[in-house]
Design a protein around this motif. Structure first.
Motif, PDB file in Angstrom:
ATOM      1  N   SER A  14      67.499  -6.676  55.730  1.00 62.03           N
ATOM      2  CA  SER A  14      66.613  -7.074  56.830  1.00 62.03           C
ATOM      3  C   SER A  14      65.231  -6.459  56.666  1.00 62.03           C
ATOM      4  O   SER A  14      64.205  -7.134  56.824  1.00 62.03           O
ATOM      5  CB  SER A  14      67.200  -6.635  58.175  1.00 62.03           C
ATOM      6  N   CYS A  51      68.032 -11.880  59.187  1.00 59.36           N
ATOM      7  CA  CYS A  51      68.451 -11.318  57.894  1.00 59.36           C
ATOM      8  C   CYS A  51      69.760 -10.548  58.047  1.00 59.36           C
ATOM      9  O   CYS A  51      70.668 -10.662  57.211  1.00 59.36           O
ATOM     10  CB  CYS A  51      67.370 -10.394  57.341  1.00 59.36           C
ATOM     11  N   PHE A  52      69.850  -9.758  59.094  1.00 60.40           N
ATOM     12  CA  PHE A  52      71.044  -8.953  59.331  1.00 60.40           C
ATOM     13  C   PHE A  52      72.265  -9.857  59.533  1.00 60.40           C
ATOM     14  O   PHE A  52      73.323  -9.652  58.929  1.00 60.40           O
ATOM     15  CB  PHE A  52      70.832  -8.068  60.561  1.00 60.40           C
ATOM     16  N   LEU A  89      70.144 -17.393  55.353  1.00 60.30           N
ATOM     17  CA  LEU A  89      68.860 -17.027  55.939  1.00 60.30           C
ATOM     18  C   LEU A  89      67.886 -18.204  55.911  1.00 60.30           C
ATOM     19  O   LEU A  89      67.164 -18.453  56.891  1.00 60.30           O
ATOM     20  CB  LEU A  89      68.263 -15.829  55.197  1.00 60.30           C
ATOM     21  N   ALA A 117      61.917  -8.814  55.938  1.00 58.04           N
ATOM     22  CA  ALA A 117      60.941  -8.813  57.032  1.00 58.04           C
ATOM     23  C   ALA A 117      59.593  -8.265  56.564  1.00 58.04           C
ATOM     24  O   ALA A 117      58.531  -8.813  56.890  1.00 58.04           O
ATOM     25  CB  ALA A 117      61.467  -8.004  58.212  1.00 58.04           C
ATOM     26  N   ASP A 125      62.883 -12.184  62.438  1.00 57.94           N
ATOM     27  CA  ASP A 125      63.206 -12.328  61.015  1.00 57.94           C
ATOM     28  C   ASP A 125      64.212 -11.273  60.579  1.00 57.94           C
ATOM     29  O   ASP A 125      65.167 -11.567  59.847  1.00 57.94           O
ATOM     30  CB  ASP A 125      61.933 -12.214  60.166  1.00 57.94           C
ATOM     31  N   ALA A 126      63.996 -10.035  61.019  1.00 61.04           N
ATOM     32  CA  ALA A 126      64.902  -8.952  60.647  1.00 61.04           C
ATOM     33  C   ALA A 126      66.305  -9.207  61.208  1.00 61.04           C
ATOM     34  O   ALA A 126      67.315  -8.989  60.516  1.00 61.04           O
ATOM     35  CB  ALA A 126      64.357  -7.619  61.162  1.00 61.04           C
ATOM     36  N   ALA A 127      66.384  -9.694  62.437  1.00 57.26           N
ATOM     37  CA  ALA A 127      67.692  -9.979  63.053  1.00 57.26           C
ATOM     38  C   ALA A 127      68.412 -11.101  62.306  1.00 57.26           C
ATOM     39  O   ALA A 127      69.627 -11.020  62.056  1.00 57.26           O
ATOM     40  CB  ALA A 127      67.506 -10.356  64.519  1.00 57.26           C
TER      41      ALA A 127
END
Length: 469
Positions: free
Chosen positions: A60, A24-25, A123, A64, A20-22
């Protein structure tokens, strides 16, 4: 060695959080490119602006964490599609607002609103594609074929667990192999196949391409379990899982009725050590200090509400059992009437307990009554995460009725814990037994990362009022 990634059951949670963080980035960078944001361009022609990369990292982190706060990363997630969709939308909307405010406060040049808006759009599409691809991949890979040794109640429970929605798409039970004592018990229905004992486990494993054998027998002494055949299967490359190991992996608990002292002694886990002790203490000091600062306004409002609602003290002091069996005074906002135990006899707090005040019902459900225990964490009497401390009279009772109960006292008691986010309510010996199984799992697998997961899941429990202690 500091135990950071020892918690194995929720590996999928870690992966989901990182993914999820990736996404978002990448979404934030794609948004900047779409808007032709005036960022610096390196010789390679790629976006290398430090402000943009910092903003993408901030975005991110926010999204996340919010996905975790609303429970999207919980293992064995059984949310309905509607609930999943609504909570995902909530996380995106709140995360977008927080990201916009953060970029504005950082004086980000350009158009923060448009940047965040396009990032949320990208996203949403990316998450939809990722979830769909994950689902398709799981079905393409197929299920893990399992053979269960045993035909008794334990085997039936394992079979039932593997048919739950959280596991049904991952496992396929090819059949059951009876032990000598159990024979072919006619308890299994629904088309489950029971093999004859004149067939060998190795032959069945090869014929049905078995990927794993689960020994679902509580008592394995006396020659009932075909140990020699299991050894041959193990040597031939088929993993063998005990009943305790199965529940530890699928339920994240340790069943006390099936556990032997030898498993606790010789098994892995139950590692404390000086490095773990130091890292946990630093974690406790940092998190409890931050929470004290953040929750001070809430505690002031709570104190006022308690005073207006019912007569009596604000803080309730109660003796609890902590590390190594030592007692300490546990501090809580008073949530019951002052005559709750006027006869001096300790009683379990039950659901909808008539002794609980109106304000008390709310602060217990939202865990606000526990906030004064942050002081106990700072003093070192408690930890942020660990088994909930019980009263001495209850400990004396539970020690007699629950196997290995004192194992929970080998770590500091916690403000929240694995049992609190996995089991909604405890008001009896049976509930205490169930929660102890989760506490055993925590003590066995305790690590810094597991502590972080518990804190994240605690936020989800509190926000959606999914349980009480």
């Amino acid at each position: 060695m500091v135990r950071i990634f020892q918690h194995h059951t929720s590996g999928s949670q870690y992966f989901s959080l990182i993914t999820d963080a990736a996404l978002c980035f990448v979404a934030m960078v794609a948004s900047a490119i779409t808007l032709d944001h005036p960022v610096g361009m390196g010789a390679s022609g790629h976006v290398v602006s430090l402000p943009l990369l910092t903003s993408a990292a901030f975005f991110s982190l926010v999204i996340a964490l919010l996905n975790s706060f609303v429970g999207l990363h919980r293992s064995g997630n059984l949310m309905s599609f509607g609930t999943l969709l609504s909570r995902s939308a909530m996380a995106l909307m709140v995360g977008g607002a927080v990201a916009y405010l953060g970029l504005t406060m950082m004086n980000f040049e350009g158009h923060p609103g448009q940047l965040v808006g396009y990032a949320l759009l990208y996203l949403s599409g990316g998450l939809a594609l990722y979830r769909s691809a994950s689902w398709a991949l799981r079905h393409a890979v197929g299920t893990r074929r399992v053979l269960i040794v045993g035909t008794g109640a334990e085997a039936l429970q394992v079979w039932s667990d593997l048919r739950l929605p959280a596991h049904a798409s991952h496992y396929e039970v090819v059949g059951f192999y009876p032990t000598a004592e159990q024979g072919v018990a006619p308890i299994l229905t629904g088309g489950a196949r029971i093999f004859e004992r004149d067939e060998t486990l190795v032959g069945l494993a090869q014929r049905y391409k078995v990927a794993e054998i689960i020994v679902a027998v509580k008592e394995q002494r006396g020659g009932g379990v075909p140990m020699e055949q299991l050894l041959h299967c193990r040597i031939s490359g088929v993993p063998i899982l005990s009943l305790v190991g199965f529940y530890e992996r699928t339920r994240a608990e340790v069943p006390v009725d099936s556990v032997k002292a030898s498993w606790l002694v010789y098994g892995d886990g139950f590692v404390q050590g000086k490095a773990r002790e130091i890292s946990k203490r630093v974690f406790d000091i940092v998190t409890s200090s931050l929470l004290l600062v953040m929750t001070t306004p809430i505690m002031i409002l709570t104190a006022m509400a308690i005073k207006l609602d019912s007569p009596g003290p604000l803080i309730y002091r109660q003796e609890r059992v902590g590390l190594a069996g030592a007692t300490f005074w546990c501090l809580k906002f008073r949530s019951m009437r002052t005559d709750a135990e006027k006869d001096g006899v300790a009683r379990w707090a039950t659901k909808n307990d008539s002794r609980i005040t109106r304000v008390g019902a709310f602060i217990r459900k939202t865990r606000i009554d526990e906030l004064p225990q942050l002081l106990s964490v700072l003093r070192g009497e408690m930890s942020m995460v660990g088994p909930r401390p019980e009263r001495p009279s209850f400990v004396a009772q539970l020690r007699e009725q629950i196997p290995f109960y004192d194992v929970r006292h080998t770590v500091k008691p916690g403000l929240t814990g694995w049992a609190q986010v996995r089991y909604a309510y405890g008001a009896s010996v049976d509930d205490a037994r169930k929660k102890h199984q989760y506490d055993l799992y925590y003590v066995k697998n305790n690590s810094l990362f597991l502590d972080l997961l518990v804190l994240l899941e605690t936020v989800s429990v509190v926000l959606f009022r999914e349980g009480a202690h």
